[in-house]
Write a protein that holds these residues in place. Structure first.
Motif, PDB file in Angstrom:
ATOM      1  N   GLN A 142       6.803   0.746  -8.146  1.00 31.38           N
ATOM      2  CA  GLN A 142       6.422  -0.569  -7.629  1.00 31.38           C
ATOM      3  C   GLN A 142       5.450  -0.461  -6.452  1.00 31.38           C
ATOM      4  O   GLN A 142       5.601  -1.134  -5.433  1.00 31.38           O
ATOM      5  N   LEU A 143       4.456   0.375  -6.599  1.00 29.03           N
ATOM      6  CA  LEU A 143       3.424   0.536  -5.573  1.00 29.03           C
ATOM      7  C   LEU A 143       2.245  -0.358  -5.935  1.00 29.03           C
ATOM      8  O   LEU A 143       1.251   0.090  -6.486  1.00 29.03           O
ATOM      9  N   LYS A 144       2.367  -1.634  -5.627  1.00 23.12           N
ATOM     10  CA  LYS A 144       1.377  -2.602  -6.070  1.00 23.12           C
ATOM     11  C   LYS A 144       0.435  -2.990  -4.927  1.00 23.12           C
ATOM     12  O   LYS A 144       0.878  -3.534  -3.915  1.00 23.12           O
ATOM     13  N   PRO A 145      -0.863  -2.700  -5.081  1.00 21.09           N
ATOM     14  CA  PRO A 145      -1.817  -3.098  -4.038  1.00 21.09           C
ATOM     15  C   PRO A 145      -2.096  -4.599  -4.086  1.00 21.09           C
ATOM     16  O   PRO A 145      -2.005  -5.222  -5.146  1.00 21.09           O
ATOM     17  N   SER A 155     -17.469   8.495   4.781  1.00 14.19           N
ATOM     18  CA  SER A 155     -16.679   9.679   5.122  1.00 14.19           C
ATOM     19  C   SER A 155     -15.286   9.689   4.507  1.00 14.19           C
ATOM     20  O   SER A 155     -14.499  10.582   4.801  1.00 14.19           O
ATOM     21  N   ARG A 156     -14.978   8.715   3.661  1.00 11.75           N
ATOM     22  CA  ARG A 156     -13.641   8.650   3.068  1.00 11.75           C
ATOM     23  C   ARG A 156     -13.729   8.523   1.556  1.00 11.75           C
ATOM     24  O   ARG A 156     -14.660   7.924   1.025  1.00 11.75           O
ATOM     25  N   TRP A 157     -12.704   9.066   0.909  1.00 12.93           N
ATOM     26  CA  TRP A 157     -12.602   8.888  -0.540  1.00 12.93           C
ATOM     27  C   TRP A 157     -11.776   7.659  -0.881  1.00 12.93           C
ATOM     28  O   TRP A 157     -11.934   7.080  -1.955  1.00 12.93           O
ATOM     29  N   GLY A 158     -10.920   7.285   0.028  1.00  8.82           N
ATOM     30  CA  GLY A 158     -10.112   6.112  -0.202  1.00  8.82           C
ATOM     31  C   GLY A 158      -9.368   5.732   1.059  1.00  8.82           C
ATOM     32  O   GLY A 158      -9.312   6.489   2.031  1.00  8.82           O
ATOM     33  N   SER A 159      -8.783   4.536   1.043  1.00  2.00           N
ATOM     34  CA  SER A 159      -7.973   4.088   2.167  1.00  2.00           C
ATOM     35  C   SER A 159      -7.024   3.009   1.683  1.00  2.00           C
ATOM     36  O   SER A 159      -7.232   2.379   0.640  1.00  2.00           O
ATOM     37  N   CYS A 160      -5.962   2.812   2.443  1.00  2.00           N
ATOM     38  CA  CYS A 160      -4.978   1.775   2.153  1.00  2.00           C
ATOM     39  C   CYS A 160      -4.753   0.991   3.437  1.00  2.00           C
ATOM     40  O   CYS A 160      -4.282   1.543   4.433  1.00  2.00           O
ATOM     41  N   GLY A 161      -5.118  -0.306   3.433  1.00  2.00           N
ATOM     42  CA  GLY A 161      -4.998  -1.139   4.621  1.00  2.00           C
ATOM     43  C   GLY A 161      -3.568  -1.560   4.899  1.00  2.00           C
ATOM     44  O   GLY A 161      -2.656  -1.350   4.085  1.00  2.00           O
ATOM     45  N   ASN A 164      -1.920  -3.508   2.278  1.00  2.00           N
ATOM     46  CA  ASN A 164      -1.903  -2.849   0.966  1.00  2.00           C
ATOM     47  C   ASN A 164      -3.150  -3.130   0.130  1.00  2.00           C
ATOM     48  O   ASN A 164      -3.092  -3.212  -1.097  1.00  2.00           O
ATOM     49  N   ASP A 165      -4.281  -3.281   0.824  1.00  2.00           N
ATOM     50  CA  ASP A 165      -5.571  -3.366   0.139  1.00  2.00           C
ATOM     51  C   ASP A 165      -6.094  -1.945  -0.058  1.00  2.00           C
ATOM     52  O   ASP A 165      -6.223  -1.183   0.904  1.00  2.00           O
ATOM     53  N   ILE A 166      -6.386  -1.587  -1.305  1.00  2.00           N
ATOM     54  CA  ILE A 166      -6.820  -0.236  -1.646  1.00  2.00           C
ATOM     55  C   ILE A 166      -8.339  -0.193  -1.751  1.00  2.00           C
ATOM     56  O   ILE A 166      -8.961  -1.008  -2.440  1.00  2.00           O
ATOM     57  N   ASN A 167      -8.955   0.763  -1.044  1.00  2.00           N
ATOM     58  CA  ASN A 167     -10.387   1.017  -1.144  1.00  2.00           C
ATOM     59  C   ASN A 167     -10.607   2.381  -1.782  1.00  2.00           C
ATOM     60  O   ASN A 167      -9.993   3.366  -1.358  1.00  2.00           O
ATOM     61  N   ILE A 168     -11.484   2.450  -2.782  1.00  2.00           N
ATOM     62  CA  ILE A 168     -11.781   3.709  -3.461  1.00  2.00           C
ATOM     63  C   ILE A 168     -13.299   3.900  -3.481  1.00  2.00           C
ATOM     64  O   ILE A 168     -14.045   2.974  -3.815  1.00  2.00           O
ATOM     65  N   LEU A 188      -2.200   4.751  -3.342  1.00  2.00           N
ATOM     66  CA  LEU A 188      -1.043   3.961  -3.763  1.00  2.00           C
ATOM     67  C   LEU A 188       0.227   4.410  -3.042  1.00  2.00           C
ATOM     68  O   LEU A 188       1.050   3.576  -2.646  1.00  2.00           O
ATOM     69  N   CYS A 189       0.373   5.706  -2.866  1.00  2.00           N
ATOM     70  CA  CYS A 189       1.574   6.222  -2.210  1.00  2.00           C
ATOM     71  C   CYS A 189       1.644   5.819  -0.741  1.00  2.00           C
ATOM     72  O   CYS A 189       2.735   5.755  -0.154  1.00  2.00           O
ATOM     73  N   HIS A 190       0.490   5.510  -0.150  1.00  2.00           N
ATOM     74  CA  HIS A 190       0.502   5.033   1.235  1.00  2.00           C
ATOM     75  C   HIS A 190       1.090   3.629   1.365  1.00  2.00           C
ATOM     76  O   HIS A 190       1.414   3.186   2.473  1.00  2.00           O
ATOM     77  N   ILE A 191       1.232   2.927   0.260  1.00  2.00           N
ATOM     78  CA  ILE A 191       1.906   1.623   0.301  1.00  2.00           C
ATOM     79  C   ILE A 191       3.362   1.802   0.735  1.00  2.00           C
ATOM     80  O   ILE A 191       3.917   0.976   1.466  1.00  2.00           O
ATOM     81  N   LYS A 192       3.967   2.904   0.312  1.00  2.00           N
ATOM     82  CA  LYS A 192       5.357   3.186   0.676  1.00  2.00           C
ATOM     83  C   LYS A 192       5.456   4.109   1.881  1.00  2.00           C
ATOM     84  O   LYS A 192       6.299   3.902   2.756  1.00  2.00           O
TER      85      LYS A 192
END
Length: 229
Positions: A142-145, A155-161, A164-168, A188-192
């Motif tokens: 249940q890792l829902k962005p 300088s980043r490959w991704g981020s999680c606000g 729970n807004d995911i940037n790729i 996604l795992c950063h949501i938890k």
């Protein structure tokens, strides 16, 4: 899986693009499955070694002209150009980029038009792949962005606000698919788990047991990929 009348024993051939099991005709399916299962750690180690030494294929061409090589999903594919009376550049992919471009444009204009069209196409592919990987991995834990944003980041490959807004980073579409999947799972795992604690890496491993291979690929090739286009 390949059966061979010339084979005298079962053997496994590991390359960057595939794992091939070569077996004599008389060997049973049950034996083959057990053989591959017993060799699983060796297969993964061999893949990891090849992946870490693989030459980066993310350098965009200086000129977007016939037979220029375009990086896509860890490989490079040629441009096949044809002129058309249409006003827009049209792109199709079939083991290469088949590009129709307006015959009214000069060389410099064609270069810019093709480049811009390819970037737009690659961004769309990145968006589709990211949404696929999100749908593939969200249900289990249940890792829902809240939202998914595809963009180029310096300088980043991704981020999680915090919401729970995911940037790729869309440049990952030029890396092997497994690398893009790893970055999606990572965010996604950063949501938890909001940090990089042991609990976070355990959660990543539950989704992708071999994530360290993809992490190693990014460490080795990430700088070149970040400046590829």
């Amino acid at each position: 899986m390949r059966r061979s009348a010339r084979a005298t024993r079962v053997r496994i051939v590991v390359t960057l693009n595939k794992i091939e099991v070569v077996a004599p005709l008389a060997v049973t399916e049950q034996h083959l499955h057990k053989f591959v299962s017993d060799k699983q750690q060796w297969i993964l180690a061999s893949q990891s070694k090849l992946l870490s030494k693989a030459p980066i294929q993310t350098a965009a061409p200086i000129r977007y002209s016939a037979n220029s090589l375009i990086p896509y999903q860890g490989q490079s594919y040629p441009l096949v150009l044809s002129k058309t009376q249409q006003k827009q550049v049209k792109i199709q992919f079939d083991n290469g980029f088949i590009v129709q471009h307006p015959d009214s444009l000069d060389d410099e204009q064609s270069h810019n038009a093709i480049k811009n069209a390819l970037i737009a196409w690659l961004k769309q592919q990145a968006k589709a792949q990211v949404h696929y990987y999100v749908s593939r991995h969200t249900a289990t834990y249940q890792l829902k962005p809240r939202s998914i944003i595809i963009r180029k980041q310096k300088s980043r490959w991704g981020s999680c606000g915090i919401h729970n807004d995911i940037n790729i980073n869309w440049l990952l579409i030029m890396a092997p698919p497994e690398v893009l999947e790893y970055v999606v799972v990572h965010e996604l795992c950063h949501i938890k788990e909001r940090n990089h604690s042991p609990a976070f890496w355990r959660l990543v491993a539950q989704h992708l047991p071999n994530y360290e291979q993809q992490r190693a690929w990014l460490k080795q090739h990430g700088l070149a990929l970040m400046h590829s286009i």
